[in-house]
Structure formats: C-alpha cells, structure tokens
Design a protein around this motif. Structure first.
Motif, PDB file in Angstrom:
ATOM      1  N   VAL A  29       0.862  -1.194   0.000  1.00 38.35           N
ATOM      2  CA  VAL A  29       0.000   0.000   0.000  1.00 38.35           C
ATOM      3  C   VAL A  29       0.896   1.241   0.000  1.00 38.35           C
ATOM      4  N   MET A  30       0.289   2.403  -0.147  1.00 39.65           N
ATOM      5  CA  MET A  30       1.012   3.669  -0.023  1.00 39.65           C
ATOM      6  C   MET A  30       0.821   4.180   1.404  1.00 39.65           C
ATOM      7  N   ILE A  31       1.954   4.493   2.058  1.00 43.25           N
ATOM      8  CA  ILE A  31       1.857   5.092   3.393  1.00 43.25           C
ATOM      9  C   ILE A  31       2.731   6.347   3.427  1.00 43.25           C
ATOM     10  N   GLY A  32       2.536   7.178   4.431  1.00 39.40           N
ATOM     11  CA  GLY A  32       3.359   8.378   4.489  1.00 39.40           C
ATOM     12  C   GLY A  32       3.032   9.296   5.645  1.00 39.40           C
ATOM     13  N   LEU A  33       3.576  10.505   5.534  1.00 41.38           N
ATOM     14  CA  LEU A  33       3.413  11.535   6.564  1.00 41.38           C
ATOM     15  C   LEU A  33       3.015  12.838   5.875  1.00 41.38           C
ATOM     16  N   PRO A  34       2.365  13.747   6.608  1.00 41.73           N
ATOM     17  CA  PRO A  34       2.051  15.043   6.008  1.00 41.73           C
ATOM     18  C   PRO A  34       3.336  15.797   5.667  1.00 41.73           C
ATOM     19  N   GLY A  35       3.380  16.450   4.512  1.00 40.18           N
ATOM     20  CA  GLY A  35       4.547  17.253   4.129  1.00 40.18           C
ATOM     21  C   GLY A  35       4.430  18.660   4.681  1.00 40.18           C
ATOM     22  N   ASP A  36       5.531  19.437   4.544  1.00 44.48           N
ATOM     23  CA  ASP A  36       5.537  20.801   5.080  1.00 44.48           C
ATOM     24  C   ASP A  36       4.501  21.689   4.403  1.00 44.48           C
ATOM     25  N   ASN A  37       4.276  21.452   3.099  1.00 42.91           N
ATOM     26  CA  ASN A  37       3.342  22.313   2.354  1.00 42.91           C
ATOM     27  C   ASN A  37       1.912  21.762   2.376  1.00 42.91           C
ATOM     28  N   GLY A  38       1.659  20.804   3.282  1.00 48.75           N
ATOM     29  CA  GLY A  38       0.309  20.227   3.374  1.00 48.75           C
ATOM     30  C   GLY A  38       0.113  19.060   2.441  1.00 48.75           C
TER      31      GLY A  38
END
Ligand code: FAD
Ligand code: A2P
Length: 264
Positions: A41-50
C-alpha cells in the motif's frame, strides 16, 4: 466548524528499531481494508506544504491480523524515512487503503515447493506470507532465502521465523515444512553468498539437504529485491524452465520491486 476527520489517518501502536538502518512498526488497521498477504500500500506523513509524502510499502503482517505491520529502511536524507524513523506510538500515519501487488498466492499455479527469495527489506512481503495459513496448506515445503550484506540486517527476519513455531494457527505445519536460509555477503555468518550464486552452484540444496535444481513441475517462487537482483533471479529461474506469472495470468514465479534505486 471542525474539519472532517481524515479517513486515511491511522495510529502507530508499536515501533522496534533493529539497527541504525532498519526498523519495523505497527499501526491500526482501517476496518474497511481488505488485502491479500504479500500486497503493498502507499503510506506516508504530512509534508511541510500540506501535501503528503507517500511511498509504497509492503504490508509485513498477514491478512488476518488486526493491525498492520511494516518493515522499513532508514534513508538518512530520504524525504519520507528521514522523518518516519522517528515515529512513536500514538503518532498519526497516512495510509491509502488500496492494496496491490503480484506477490500473492493467486498469481502462482499449484506446485509442491515454494521459494521466497529476498534481499534487504524485500523480506517484508514474506513476513506477511510466512504468517499466512494458505502458504502452509498449499505447499509441502517452503524455503525462505534472505540475503543481506551484514549479519544484523537479518535480525528482523530471524526473529520472525523463530516466532512462527509458536503461532497457534500454523506452528505445527511450519516445523515440518520450512527451510530457512539466511546468508550474508560481506560478514562471516553460518551461510555465505548471493542467492543467485547459491542457487546456481547448488550450495543451498546441499546445505539444506533438499533436492535440486528447481523444476517447473515442482517449484514455485516469489522474488523481492533490488532491480538488479530481480533481473538476475528472473534470468536464473527462466534458465530452470520456470515461467513468470501475474495476477491476470498465474505462472511459476512472480516478482516485485523492494524499492526503486537511485537514477532508475
Ligand atoms: P526515497 O527517495 O524513496 O529513496 C531514496 C533512495 O534510497 C532510493 O533511490 C534507493 O536508492 C534507496 N532506498 C529506498 N528504499 C530502499 C529500501 N527499502 N532498501 C534499500 N534502499 C532503499 N521500503 C521499505 O523500507 N519497506 C518496504 O516494505 C518497501 N516496500 C516497497 C514496495 C514497493 C512496490 C516499492 C516500489 C517500494 C517499496 N519500498 C519499501 C521503498 C519505499 O517506497 C521508499 O523508497 C523508502 O521508504 C524510502 O523512502 P524515502 O522517501 O525516505 O527515500
Ligand atoms: P553483494 O554484497 O555481493 O552486492 P544491496 O544492499 O546492494 O541492495 O544488496 C543487498 C544484498 O543483495 C547484498 O547481499 C548483495 O550482495 C545482494 N545483491 C545485490 N545485487 C544482487 C544481484 N544482482 N544478484 C544477487 N544478489 C545481489
């Protein structure tokens, strides 16, 4: 007005650091998520620019588990893992609930022996499939080959394999059927050498006391490593007479990238 809760946000429940390059973590599982053991799956975190920073990750837990487990590299300057390696229980993680992938039982035709061939974090989908009851019900023998440069990179896999015999669902089957072959290429450990070399020379068959070489009548394989590893293993399996399969056309072996390398 409060913003609507984000349905793609899950919560980290556990983190284990295996070395300065590797860690695993568990997160809550969305109730609606259905997947087949071996998918990613795709996982991740919020980036600085939203805008979220998302990356493909194999689900390392089996399809029946209440939580999801992931096994991760720490890339020092990696856009995602430079931050992901610092997550703690209670932290949010973005998870897009659209599982896909070819390392699934559905993409293989029936056979007697199943080979899991992995380098590095390519072990992750097999951490799922080794805990999947179907693996043990359908095959007479399962051979887990995992190769890393250094000994400590094998620790997550070793611990997982050790735990299989205590698993109430599959423990009894595993004892008879599993052969585990961890090797290193740059450290002294019990077994040495690249997967391609030990398969081609027959060393793995001798070390494990099993019949070789691979044959399309008997053997099925799933492969997960770097692009170069996948390419070289595919050539070797083709040489043994095995044919690559896919979800739409099941075959003797299937391949997935463990990561996309620099400049590829
Ligand atoms: P990126 O910018 O994505 O990568 C930077 C560089 O680091 C890459 O060019 C490559 O040279 C190297 N690199 C990236 N990932 C790895 C890795 N896993 N092992 C060795 N070198 C690497 N990664 C995991 O750790 N666990 C997984 O289960 C996993 N499953 C994947 C499944 C698929 C289908 C694909 C395509 C990739 C998978 N990856 C996995 C890689 C993952 O998507 C990211 O590349 C990784 O998390 C690093 O992200 P990053 O943003 O920090 O660096
Ligand atoms: P080696 O140390 O001989 O290069 P990497 O970290 O480069 O992805 O490699 C992980 C493991 O996979 C290492 O043990 C490495 O062996 C091995 N490996 C890398 N490329 C191949 C390949 N093309 N065929 C077989 N094994 C490979």
């Amino acid at each position: 007005m409060n913003p609507a809760p984000n349905p793609d946000l899950q919560t980290v429940t556990q983190v284990t650091h295996w070395s300065d390059r590797l860690f695993s973590f568990r997160v809550t599982r969305p109730r609606s998520l259905r997947f087949r053991s071996g998918e990613f799956v795709m996982i991740g975190l919020p980036g600085d620019n939203g805008k979220p920073i998302l990356r493909a990750y194999s689900i390392a837990s089996p399809a029946w588990d209440d939580e999801l487990e992931f096994y991760s590299i720490k890339v020092p300057d990696g856009p995602l893992t430079a931050r992901l390696q610092h997550v703690q229980p209670g932290d949010p993680i973005i998870l897009r609930p659209k599982p896909v992938g070819t390392l699934v039982h559905d993409a293989l035709t029936p056979g007697k022996r199943l080979w899991f061939l992995a380098t590095g974090t390519g072990f992750a989908p097999f951490a799922s499939l080794l805990r999947e009851p179907q693996t043990w019900e359908v095959f007479d023998r399962v051979i887990m080959m995992h190769t890393c440069r250094e000994a400590d990179e094998l620790d997550y896999g070793r611990a997982l394999v050790r735990g299989l015999s205590d698993d109430p669902l599959i423990g009894a089957l595993v004892a008879d059927k599993l052969r585990y072959y961890p090797t290193t290429t740059r450290d002294e450990t019990r077994y040495r050498g690249r997967i391609t070399d030990t398969l081609a020379s027959g060393q793995v068959f001798r070390d494990l006391g099993i019949d070789g070489p691979l044959s399309p009548e008997r053997d099925r394989a799933m492969v997960c490593g770097s692009l170069a590893f996948n390419r070289d293993v595919a050539a070797l399996l083709d040489g043994f007479g095995l044919t690559e399969g896919s979800n739409s056309a099941p075959g003797d072996y299937v391949i997935e990238k463990a990561f996309v390398g620099d400049g590829v």
